[in-house]
Design a protein around this motif. Structure first.
Motif, PDB file in Angstrom:
ATOM      1  N   THR A  22       0.843  -1.186   0.000  1.00 45.22           N
ATOM      2  CA  THR A  22       0.000   0.000   0.000  1.00 45.22           C
ATOM      3  C   THR A  22       0.880   1.238   0.000  1.00 45.22           C
ATOM      4  O   THR A  22       1.636   1.462   0.937  1.00 45.22           O
ATOM      5  CB  THR A  22      -0.892   0.013   1.253  1.00 45.22           C
ATOM      6  OG1 THR A  22      -1.630  -1.189   1.285  1.00 45.22           O
ATOM      7  CG2 THR A  22      -1.823   1.188   1.238  1.00 45.22           C
ATOM      8  N   PRO A  23       0.836   2.050  -1.059  1.00 46.93           N
ATOM      9  CA  PRO A  23       1.636   3.267  -1.077  1.00 46.93           C
ATOM     10  C   PRO A  23       1.033   4.296  -0.124  1.00 46.93           C
ATOM     11  O   PRO A  23      -0.106   4.184   0.299  1.00 46.93           O
ATOM     12  CB  PRO A  23       1.529   3.741  -2.530  1.00 46.93           C
ATOM     13  CG  PRO A  23       0.268   3.147  -3.031  1.00 46.93           C
ATOM     14  CD  PRO A  23       0.071   1.853  -2.275  1.00 46.93           C
ATOM     15  N   ARG A  25      -0.901   7.414   1.006  1.00 44.76           N
ATOM     16  CA  ARG A  25      -2.125   7.923   0.393  1.00 44.76           C
ATOM     17  C   ARG A  25      -2.059   9.437   0.259  1.00 44.76           C
ATOM     18  O   ARG A  25      -2.217  10.141   1.239  1.00 44.76           O
ATOM     19  CB  ARG A  25      -3.327   7.541   1.236  1.00 44.76           C
ATOM     20  CG  ARG A  25      -3.542   6.054   1.288  1.00 44.76           C
ATOM     21  CD  ARG A  25      -4.714   5.729   2.149  1.00 44.76           C
ATOM     22  NE  ARG A  25      -4.807   4.279   2.262  1.00 44.76           N
ATOM     23  CZ  ARG A  25      -5.704   3.676   2.979  1.00 44.76           C
ATOM     24  NH1 ARG A  25      -6.576   4.344   3.664  1.00 44.76           N
ATOM     25  NH2 ARG A  25      -5.727   2.363   3.034  1.00 44.76           N
ATOM     26  N   GLN A  29      -6.375  10.659  -3.040  1.00 44.60           N
ATOM     27  CA  GLN A  29      -6.889   9.301  -3.058  1.00 44.60           C
ATOM     28  C   GLN A  29      -8.003   9.123  -2.040  1.00 44.60           C
ATOM     29  O   GLN A  29      -7.981   9.702  -0.963  1.00 44.60           O
ATOM     30  CB  GLN A  29      -5.776   8.303  -2.742  1.00 44.60           C
ATOM     31  CG  GLN A  29      -4.791   8.150  -3.873  1.00 44.60           C
ATOM     32  CD  GLN A  29      -3.805   7.049  -3.553  1.00 44.60           C
ATOM     33  OE1 GLN A  29      -3.408   6.856  -2.434  1.00 44.60           O
ATOM     34  NE2 GLN A  29      -3.428   6.333  -4.585  1.00 44.60           N
ATOM     35  N   ALA A  39      -7.327   3.880  -6.936  1.00 46.18           N
ATOM     36  CA  ALA A  39      -6.553   4.492  -8.010  1.00 46.18           C
ATOM     37  C   ALA A  39      -7.362   5.685  -8.517  1.00 46.18           C
ATOM     38  O   ALA A  39      -8.578   5.646  -8.585  1.00 46.18           O
ATOM     39  CB  ALA A  39      -6.315   3.490  -9.126  1.00 46.18           C
ATOM     40  N   THR A  40      -6.672   6.748  -8.875  1.00 42.56           N
ATOM     41  CA  THR A  40      -7.352   7.963  -9.319  1.00 42.56           C
ATOM     42  C   THR A  40      -7.265   8.108 -10.834  1.00 42.56           C
ATOM     43  O   THR A  40      -6.388   7.559 -11.468  1.00 42.56           O
ATOM     44  CB  THR A  40      -6.714   9.199  -8.657  1.00 42.56           C
ATOM     45  OG1 THR A  40      -5.322   9.218  -8.963  1.00 42.56           O
ATOM     46  CG2 THR A  40      -6.910   9.182  -7.159  1.00 42.56           C
ATOM     47  N   TRP A  97      -9.661  -2.035  -7.169  1.00 37.55           N
ATOM     48  CA  TRP A  97      -9.642  -0.859  -8.037  1.00 37.55           C
ATOM     49  C   TRP A  97     -10.752  -0.931  -9.076  1.00 37.55           C
ATOM     50  O   TRP A  97     -11.422   0.053  -9.349  1.00 37.55           O
ATOM     51  CB  TRP A  97      -8.286  -0.715  -8.716  1.00 37.55           C
ATOM     52  CG  TRP A  97      -7.199  -0.180  -7.833  1.00 37.55           C
ATOM     53  CD1 TRP A  97      -7.333   0.310  -6.559  1.00 37.55           C
ATOM     54  CD2 TRP A  97      -5.835  -0.069  -8.160  1.00 37.55           C
ATOM     55  NE1 TRP A  97      -6.117   0.710  -6.081  1.00 37.55           N
ATOM     56  CE2 TRP A  97      -5.170   0.494  -7.038  1.00 37.55           C
ATOM     57  CE3 TRP A  97      -5.076  -0.397  -9.277  1.00 37.55           C
ATOM     58  CZ2 TRP A  97      -3.806   0.746  -7.027  1.00 37.55           C
ATOM     59  CZ3 TRP A  97      -3.713  -0.151  -9.259  1.00 37.55           C
ATOM     60  CH2 TRP A  97      -3.090   0.416  -8.138  1.00 37.55           C
ATOM     61  N   SER A 162      -3.857   6.861 -14.965  1.00 44.33           N
ATOM     62  CA  SER A 162      -3.861   6.829 -13.507  1.00 44.33           C
ATOM     63  C   SER A 162      -2.433   6.684 -12.988  1.00 44.33           C
ATOM     64  O   SER A 162      -1.748   5.712 -13.317  1.00 44.33           O
ATOM     65  CB  SER A 162      -4.698   5.657 -13.001  1.00 44.33           C
ATOM     66  OG  SER A 162      -4.495   5.476 -11.617  1.00 44.33           O
ATOM     67  N   GLU A 164      -1.434   5.759 -10.108  1.00 49.46           N
ATOM     68  CA  GLU A 164      -1.321   4.528  -9.331  1.00 49.46           C
ATOM     69  C   GLU A 164      -1.246   3.295 -10.228  1.00 49.46           C
ATOM     70  O   GLU A 164      -0.451   2.394  -9.990  1.00 49.46           O
ATOM     71  CB  GLU A 164      -2.504   4.398  -8.360  1.00 49.46           C
ATOM     72  CG  GLU A 164      -2.551   5.489  -7.306  1.00 49.46           C
ATOM     73  CD  GLU A 164      -3.217   6.786  -7.789  1.00 49.46           C
ATOM     74  OE1 GLU A 164      -3.181   7.763  -7.033  1.00 49.46           O
ATOM     75  OE2 GLU A 164      -3.764   6.821  -8.902  1.00 49.46           O
ATOM     76  N   ALA A 167       2.141   3.257 -11.931  1.00 46.63           N
ATOM     77  CA  ALA A 167       3.183   2.817 -10.994  1.00 46.63           C
ATOM     78  C   ALA A 167       3.118   1.301 -10.813  1.00 46.63           C
ATOM     79  O   ALA A 167       4.153   0.619 -10.778  1.00 46.63           O
ATOM     80  CB  ALA A 167       3.040   3.537  -9.654  1.00 46.63           C
ATOM     81  N   TYR A 168       1.907   0.773 -10.709  1.00 45.54           N
ATOM     82  CA  TYR A 168       1.730  -0.684 -10.614  1.00 45.54           C
ATOM     83  C   TYR A 168       2.282  -1.363 -11.868  1.00 45.54           C
ATOM     84  O   TYR A 168       3.003  -2.354 -11.781  1.00 45.54           O
ATOM     85  CB  TYR A 168       0.247  -1.013 -10.404  1.00 45.54           C
ATOM     86  CG  TYR A 168      -0.113  -2.465 -10.576  1.00 45.54           C
ATOM     87  CD1 TYR A 168       0.485  -3.459  -9.815  1.00 45.54           C
ATOM     88  CD2 TYR A 168      -1.085  -2.844 -11.504  1.00 45.54           C
ATOM     89  CE1 TYR A 168       0.136  -4.789  -9.970  1.00 45.54           C
ATOM     90  CE2 TYR A 168      -1.438  -4.167 -11.657  1.00 45.54           C
ATOM     91  CZ  TYR A 168      -0.826  -5.141 -10.901  1.00 45.54           C
ATOM     92  OH  TYR A 168      -1.161  -6.459 -11.064  1.00 45.54           O
TER      93      TYR A 168
END
Length: 191
Positions: A22-23, A25, A29, A39-40, A97, A162, A164, A167-168
């Motif tokens: 979990t990154p 927040r 978010q 995820a935004t 998500w 997004s 997030e 990054a994933y």
């Protein structure tokens, strides 16, 4: 040399374990639940990628579970254990998500998009493999699966929006490429 490989495997396991963490927040978010941040700003490409990855991680867990008690090589056991744990966590994250943005959270990518026929054939081959050859067949199947995930993630970088999800995708690309390289070395005996 095998000790160096074990160190590399443990480092890869740590990298893989970090894939689903979990990154922090940021203020933009909204939490989906206590464990998975939302995820935004997802676009259709992000949603498609998450659907494919949800199915792909489910396949990885299935591959790992199908032979976990038949693996002989201790390094392969460590790597497969890391894959199973990490990709299960990633599956939970991608489904959360999707649930947050999708009217049909049960939807996944089409069987053709995720190579379901190849996975089914590989799993059948793996299940029918004599115990003495399981390690080699598993390394081949999981290595191919990892390379496919890395390529999917690499191609997503051009289409996603997004932060997030992007990054994933970067974590998936790096960890799966590293995992495939280790599986190739293990299967060729260069350990």
């Amino acid at each position: 040399m095998r000790r160096l490989l074990l160190v590399a495997l443990l480092a890869t396991a740590a990298l893989l374990a970090g894939c689903a963490g979990t990154p922090e927040r940021p203020a933009t978010q909204v939490a989906v639940d206590d464990e998975v941040p939302a995820a935004t700003s997802m676009n259709e490409a992000d949603i498609r990628f998450l659907r494919v990855m949800a199915a792909h991680t489910e396949q990885s867990v299935e591959i790992a579970r199908s032979v976990q008690d038949r693996i002989d090589d201790p390094e392969i056991k460590i790597l497969v254990g890391a894959v199973k744990a990490t990709e299960f966590d990633e599956h939970v994250m991608t489904r959360a998500w999707l649930q947050a943005v999708d009217s049909d959270p049960a939807a996944t990518a089409s069987p053709e998009d995720i190579g379901q026929a190849a996975i089914d054939g590989g799993l059948d081959r793996l299940r029918d493999t004599p115990d003495a050859a399981v390690d080699a067949v598993l390394c081949e199947l999981l290595g191919t699966h990892h390379r496919t995930a890395a390529e999917l993630a690499r191609s997503h970088a051009e289409a996603g929006t997004s932060p997030e999800v992007l990054a994933y995708a970067r974590r998936v690309e790096q960890s799966r490429a590293a995992g495939a390289d280790i599986l190739d070395r293990l299967s060729s005996g260069d350990a």
